[in-house]
Design an enzyme around this catalytic site. Structure first.
Site, PDB file in Angstrom:
ATOM      1  N   ASN A  12      63.824  57.915  42.938  1.00 13.82           N
ATOM      2  CA  ASN A  12      63.388  58.614  41.716  1.00 13.82           C
ATOM      3  C   ASN A  12      64.612  59.459  41.336  1.00 13.82           C
ATOM      4  O   ASN A  12      64.954  60.404  42.046  1.00 13.82           O
ATOM      5  CB  ASN A  12      62.176  59.468  42.055  1.00 13.82           C
ATOM      6  CG  ASN A  12      61.451  60.091  40.877  1.00 13.82           C
ATOM      7  OD1 ASN A  12      60.707  61.034  41.068  1.00 13.82           O
ATOM      8  ND2 ASN A  12      61.619  59.585  39.672  1.00 13.82           N
ATOM      9  N   ASN A  66      61.392  64.329  30.893  1.00 13.79           N
ATOM     10  CA  ASN A  66      61.252  62.926  31.283  1.00 13.79           C
ATOM     11  C   ASN A  66      62.218  62.035  30.494  1.00 13.79           C
ATOM     12  O   ASN A  66      62.745  62.437  29.451  1.00 13.79           O
ATOM     13  CB  ASN A  66      59.824  62.452  31.006  1.00 13.79           C
ATOM     14  CG  ASN A  66      58.802  63.050  31.952  1.00 13.79           C
ATOM     15  OD1 ASN A  66      59.008  63.085  33.160  1.00 13.79           O
ATOM     16  ND2 ASN A  66      57.684  63.522  31.401  1.00 13.79           N
ATOM     17  N   ASN A  77      60.007  65.330  43.524  1.00 15.74           N
ATOM     18  CA  ASN A  77      61.285  64.788  43.991  1.00 15.74           C
ATOM     19  C   ASN A  77      62.433  65.594  43.396  1.00 15.74           C
ATOM     20  O   ASN A  77      63.456  65.822  44.043  1.00 15.74           O
ATOM     21  CB  ASN A  77      61.419  63.316  43.584  1.00 15.74           C
ATOM     22  CG  ASN A  77      60.483  62.422  44.379  1.00 15.74           C
ATOM     23  OD1 ASN A  77      60.249  62.644  45.553  1.00 15.74           O
ATOM     24  ND2 ASN A  77      59.929  61.412  43.721  1.00 15.74           N
ATOM     25  N   ASN A 163      51.267  69.184  36.939  1.00 17.63           N
ATOM     26  CA  ASN A 163      51.252  68.048  36.009  1.00 17.63           C
ATOM     27  C   ASN A 163      50.056  67.152  36.357  1.00 17.63           C
ATOM     28  O   ASN A 163      49.524  67.203  37.465  1.00 17.63           O
ATOM     29  CB  ASN A 163      52.587  67.288  36.052  1.00 17.63           C
ATOM     30  CG  ASN A 163      52.996  66.836  37.441  1.00 17.63           C
ATOM     31  OD1 ASN A 163      52.387  67.202  38.438  1.00 17.63           O
ATOM     32  ND2 ASN A 163      54.016  66.031  37.509  1.00 17.63           N
ATOM     33  N   HIS A 165      47.583  64.013  37.249  1.00 20.08           N
ATOM     34  CA  HIS A 165      47.612  62.756  38.011  1.00 20.08           C
ATOM     35  C   HIS A 165      46.233  62.112  38.025  1.00 20.08           C
ATOM     36  O   HIS A 165      45.238  62.779  38.359  1.00 20.08           O
ATOM     37  CB  HIS A 165      48.060  63.013  39.449  1.00 20.08           C
ATOM     38  CG  HIS A 165      49.461  63.524  39.534  1.00 20.08           C
ATOM     39  ND1 HIS A 165      50.559  62.690  39.552  1.00 20.08           N
ATOM     40  CD2 HIS A 165      49.946  64.787  39.550  1.00 20.08           C
ATOM     41  CE1 HIS A 165      51.669  63.412  39.592  1.00 20.08           C
ATOM     42  NE2 HIS A 165      51.316  64.692  39.584  1.00 20.08           N
ATOM     43  N   ASN A 195      50.073  60.945  34.655  1.00 18.70           N
ATOM     44  CA  ASN A 195      50.685  60.059  35.642  1.00 18.70           C
ATOM     45  C   ASN A 195      49.557  59.245  36.272  1.00 18.70           C
ATOM     46  O   ASN A 195      48.426  59.736  36.391  1.00 18.70           O
ATOM     47  CB  ASN A 195      51.402  60.884  36.712  1.00 18.70           C
ATOM     48  CG  ASN A 195      52.548  61.717  36.134  1.00 18.70           C
ATOM     49  OD1 ASN A 195      53.582  61.184  35.764  1.00 18.70           O
ATOM     50  ND2 ASN A 195      52.350  63.037  36.030  1.00 18.70           N
ATOM     51  N   CYS A 222      57.267  59.352  43.322  1.00 17.81           N
ATOM     52  CA  CYS A 222      56.766  60.492  42.556  1.00 17.81           C
ATOM     53  C   CYS A 222      56.260  61.517  43.564  1.00 17.81           C
ATOM     54  O   CYS A 222      55.279  61.272  44.264  1.00 17.81           O
ATOM     55  CB  CYS A 222      55.641  60.027  41.637  1.00 17.81           C
ATOM     56  SG  CYS A 222      54.923  61.329  40.640  1.00 17.81           S
ATOM     57  N   GLY A 223      56.975  62.634  43.661  1.00 16.78           N
ATOM     58  CA  GLY A 223      56.635  63.641  44.668  1.00 16.78           C
ATOM     59  C   GLY A 223      55.317  64.329  44.381  1.00 16.78           C
ATOM     60  O   GLY A 223      54.450  64.446  45.266  1.00 16.78           O
ATOM     61  N   THR A 224      55.152  64.800  43.131  1.00 15.95           N
ATOM     62  CA  THR A 224      53.879  65.430  42.798  1.00 15.95           C
ATOM     63  C   THR A 224      52.748  64.415  42.950  1.00 15.95           C
ATOM     64  O   THR A 224      51.637  64.764  43.363  1.00 15.95           O
ATOM     65  CB  THR A 224      53.890  65.984  41.353  1.00 15.95           C
ATOM     66  OG1 THR A 224      54.382  64.986  40.467  1.00 15.95           O
ATOM     67  CG2 THR A 224      54.739  67.243  41.243  1.00 15.95           C
TER      68      THR A 224
END
Ligand code: ZDP
Length: 281
Positions: A12, A66, A77, A163, A165, A195, A222-224
């Site tokens: 990423n 983004n 990330n 954010n 998800h 996401n 995608c870390g989150t």
């Protein structure tokens, strides 16, 4: 001229810019989109701007845009990449940790002795108004909600790590998961888009996910998202903390004991460069 450093966390990838000298971003959203283009730009999933801290209790603030030019509140990330960038610049830290101001509040990356970064990502949020989503009333959570879009029907759990998800647990990944991910990202029931993650549970402590990112499309990690997926798995009784979440680009170690979420993983510098933003309109 603009100096930048490119980093990635499990594939990423981000362009990092030291923007501490001034409050305005050094790039417009259109320039970010042009720079992120993989054929005609530098190539990245987003640009991360290191801003001056809003008050002395923080070491820096992070703004992420983004690859489509939209703004995200948080980027897991990217936080690991930013922590290494700050270390490279010699920014002082307290006992190996930085305090970052993000759109999701305080986030604390710790520089691990072995070179990885362990991040306190803050607490997850699940209320519809926090996601945001209109699927249920504002003060309710979307947990195992019977979601349908066209011929796709699957229980849905929504988690915000700052954010949004949307998490779908599946037995096998849908064949057209990218097209599906894009349609779900843009479903009007997510007013800020979302996401999207398709998750296969291997065992209590091991999950595998495919990621469709809001504003960036299919990414290698995608870390989150990995954090949101473990929270969703714990809330629905599918897995336990600690867990290894396998993304296409590799594994992240995620913990959640009911308070803040922990994320451990690598970040790598790729190269540094200089460019003229005016060459990108
Ligand atoms: O929320 C969004 O719009 C995401 N595209 C932001 C980036 C999330 C990221 N993949 C992460 O690691 O958390 C960078």
């Amino acid at each position: 001229m603009l100096n930048f450093v490119k980093y990635h966390g499990l594939g990423n990838d981000f362009i990092l810019v030291d923007n501490r000298d001034q409050p305005q971003l050094l790039l417009t959203p259109a320039q970010v989109a042009a720079l992120c283009h993989r054929h005609t730009g530098v190539g990245a999933d987003g640009v991360i701007f290191m801003m001056a801290p809003p008050d002395p209790s923080y070491d820096a603030a992070m703004i992420i845009i983004n690859s489509d030019g939209s703004t995200a509140q948080m980027c897991g990330n990217g936080v690991r990449c930013l922590a290494l960038f700050m270390q490279k610049l010699g920014i002082a830290h307290q006992q190996g940790a930085y305090r970052l101001h993000t759109g999701a509040g305080l986030v604390i990356p710790h520089l691990d002795p072995e070179g990885t970064v362990t991040v306190d990502m803050g607490a997850p949020r699940t209320l519809a108004q926090q996601i945001p989503t209109t699927l249920v009333p504002a003060d309710e959570s979307v947990i195992e909600y019977p979601y349908t879009l066209g011929d796709f029907s699957n229980p849905l759990t929504c988690v915000s790590m700052g954010n949004p998800h949307a998490v779908f647990f599946v037995k096998t990944w849908p064949s057209a998961w990218q097209t599906l991910g894009q349609r779900i990202e843009q479903d009007p029931c997510f007013p800020e888009r979302t996401n999207v993650h398709f998750v296969v549970v291997d065992d209590d402590h091991t999950l595998r996910i495919k990621v469709w990112e809001r504003g960036a499309g299919a990414t290698l990690a995608c870390g989150t998202g990995a954090c949101a997926v473990l929270v969703a798995a714990v809330l629905t009784g599918r897995a336990k903390s600690p867990a290894t979440v396998w993304l296409p680009g590799g594994p992240l170690r995620i913990t959640w004991q009911g308070e803040t979420v922990g994320m451990q993983g690598p970040a790598t510098e790729v190269y540094s460069g200089t460019l003229n933003p005016l060459d990108f309109f």
